[in-house]
Design an enzyme around this catalytic site. Structure first.
Site, short mmCIF file in Angstrom:
data_model
loop_
_atom_site.label_atom_id
_atom_site.label_comp_id
_atom_site.label_asym_id
_atom_site.label_seq_id
_atom_site.Cartn_x
_atom_site.Cartn_y
_atom_site.Cartn_z
N ASP A 37 4.16 0.46 -1.64
CA ASP A 37 3.88 2.43 -1.30
C ASP A 37 4.29 2.90 -2.52
O ASP A 37 5.19 2.68 -2.89
CB ASP A 37 4.71 2.48 -0.36
CG ASP A 37 3.95 4.23 0.57
OD1 ASP A 37 3.25 4.99 0.08
OD2 ASP A 37 2.57 3.72 1.68
N ILE A 38 3.19 3.68 -2.38
CA ILE A 38 3.56 4.52 -4.07
C ILE A 38 4.59 5.45 -3.77
O ILE A 38 5.34 6.61 -4.75
CB ILE A 38 2.44 5.42 -3.89
CG1 ILE A 38 2.49 6.11 -4.89
CG2 ILE A 38 2.01 6.70 -2.80
CD1 ILE A 38 1.19 6.62 -5.67
N ASP A 75 2.62 1.84 -7.20
CA ASP A 75 0.92 2.81 -6.77
C ASP A 75 -0.01 1.50 -7.09
O ASP A 75 0.37 1.21 -8.29
CB ASP A 75 1.06 3.67 -8.36
CG ASP A 75 0.03 4.66 -8.03
OD1 ASP A 75 -0.56 3.82 -7.02
OD2 ASP A 75 0.12 5.19 -8.87
N VAL A 76 -0.48 0.99 -5.99
CA VAL A 76 -1.89 0.68 -6.23
C VAL A 76 -3.03 0.48 -6.89
O VAL A 76 -3.83 -0.19 -7.76
CB VAL A 76 -2.44 0.44 -4.80
CG1 VAL A 76 -1.56 -0.54 -3.98
CG2 VAL A 76 -3.58 0.96 -4.38
N ASN A 102 -4.15 -2.21 2.40
CA ASN A 102 -4.37 -1.61 3.34
C ASN A 102 -4.22 0.02 2.70
O ASN A 102 -4.56 1.29 3.54
CB ASN A 102 -3.14 -1.32 4.68
CG ASN A 102 -2.80 -0.90 5.26
OD1 ASN A 102 -3.89 -0.24 6.31
ND2 ASN A 102 -1.79 0.94 4.89
N SER A 154 -13.02 1.13 7.44
CA SER A 154 -13.53 1.97 8.75
C SER A 154 -14.34 2.03 8.49
O SER A 154 -15.56 0.90 8.47
CB SER A 154 -12.46 3.43 7.66
OG SER A 154 -13.50 4.23 8.50
N TYR A 172 -14.47 8.74 0.01
CA TYR A 172 -14.09 7.62 0.68
C TYR A 172 -14.64 6.63 1.25
O TYR A 172 -14.60 5.58 1.88
CB TYR A 172 -13.37 8.54 2.16
CG TYR A 172 -12.80 7.87 2.98
CD1 TYR A 172 -11.69 7.60 3.24
CD2 TYR A 172 -13.46 8.20 4.46
CE1 TYR A 172 -10.89 7.37 4.26
CE2 TYR A 172 -12.97 7.46 5.57
CZ TYR A 172 -11.50 6.93 5.49
OH TYR A 172 -11.09 6.43 6.65
N LYS A 176 -14.39 2.36 1.63
CA LYS A 176 -15.38 1.83 2.07
C LYS A 176 -16.20 1.06 2.46
O LYS A 176 -15.26 0.20 3.04
CB LYS A 176 -14.24 2.91 3.53
CG LYS A 176 -13.55 3.74 3.62
CD LYS A 176 -12.57 2.80 3.46
CE LYS A 176 -10.63 3.71 3.69
NZ LYS A 176 -9.74 2.18 3.86
N VAL A 205 -7.58 6.69 13.42
CA VAL A 205 -5.76 6.48 14.12
C VAL A 205 -5.14 7.21 14.01
O VAL A 205 -5.21 7.83 13.22
CB VAL A 205 -5.34 5.27 13.50
CG1 VAL A 205 -4.25 4.67 13.91
CG2 VAL A 205 -7.03 4.73 13.10
#
Length: 274
Positions: A37-38, A75-76, A102, A154, A172, A176, A205
């Site tokens: 995770d970042i 960081d992705v 994810n 999503s 976004y 997605k 979610v």
């Protein structure tokens, strides 16, 4: 014996929310976890992002159910950063069976940062997915034991009903949708290696991405956007829980789904079937 006994899952965005839930649920089924995770704030994101303490809590929860985990801050948006986290996990576990790209952000408000919000969202939720796959797939192919890639998309990756065109929201939706194209491309190319690739499409979610004060104010201020009937699930639930998505992930990662590939898998309380 668990449904994922002996398998190793590589999960991005694992410090909290869906990523943490996936890590814990897969560990309950016997998987070892490589998590990243970042653990930092991206300025265009209006809600507080995960911290190192959150990632440490994921480690604690995985270990509490008897799982093994290696967790890294990475960081992705930076492929070298993903590679370093992956290499650290491989040094411990030796291989990866399931990849869960994810990590994602949803900077749909924060007006002063909206131009940058486009670039940050695409870099995280589309380019980051591609880079995660590119890091993990060579080893899976070389190992010759098949595997699976489970991309978090999503409901907004299959429909744009009720959404707006501010840059963060547009990015976004574009990201997605974009990962669906990646999924279909890689599913066709990797089938000969028995590597399955699918996208998962949740409705809203209950995670910190939406369960935060600024987003609550946004919903109250602009009910015609965030509070409109177009945002509501046909089933009588406003938000699903992370575990609902995790259970689908476990199924798709398991041998029960060994011939399921190239599909858009909704977990959406009927959102897409209106």
């Amino acid at each position: 014996m668990g449904r994922l006994e002996g398998k190793v899952a590589f999960i991005t965005g694992a410090a909290r929310g869906q990523g943490r839930s996936h890590a814990v649920r897969m560990a309950e089924e016997g998987a070892s976890i490589i998590a990243l995770d970042i653990c930092d704030q991206i300025p265009s994101v209006f809600y507080p992002m995960a911290t190192k303490a959150d990632l440490d809590e994921t480690v604690a929860q995985v270990e509490a159910v008897g799982g093994r985990i290696v967790a890294s801050v990475a960081d992705v948006r930076d492929k070298a950063s993903i590679q370093s986290a992956y290499d650290t996990g491989i040094a411990e576990f030796g291989h990866v069976d399931t990849v869960l790209p994810n990590a994602g952000i949803m900077p749909v408000i924060n007006e002063g940062e909206q131009e940058q919000a486009w670039h940050d969202t695409i870099a995280t939720a589309l380019t980051g997915v591609w880079q995660t796959m590119e890091v993990a797939l060579p080893g899976m192919i070389e190992r010759g034991r098949g595997g699976s890639v489970l991309i978090t998309s999503s409901a907004a990756g299959l429909s744009s009903i009720g959404l707006n065109t501010i840059p963060g929201q547009a990015a976004y939706v574009a990201a997605k949708h974009g990962v669906v194209g990646l999924m279909r491309l890689y599913a066709s190319q990797l089938a000969k290696h028995s590597i399955r690739v699918n996208t998962i499409h949740p409705t809203g979610v209950a995670t910190p991405m939406v369960m935060n004060e600024p987003y609550g104010v946004f919903v109250q201020t602009y009910p015609e956007i965030a509070g409109s009937p177009n945002y509501q699930n046909p089933m009588p639930v406003p938000l699903i829980e992370p575990i609902d998505v995790s259970n689908a992930m476990v199924y798709l990662a398991s041998d029960e789904a060994r011939y399921v590939t190239g599909v858009t898998f909704p977990v959406d309380a009927g959102y897409l079937n209106r």
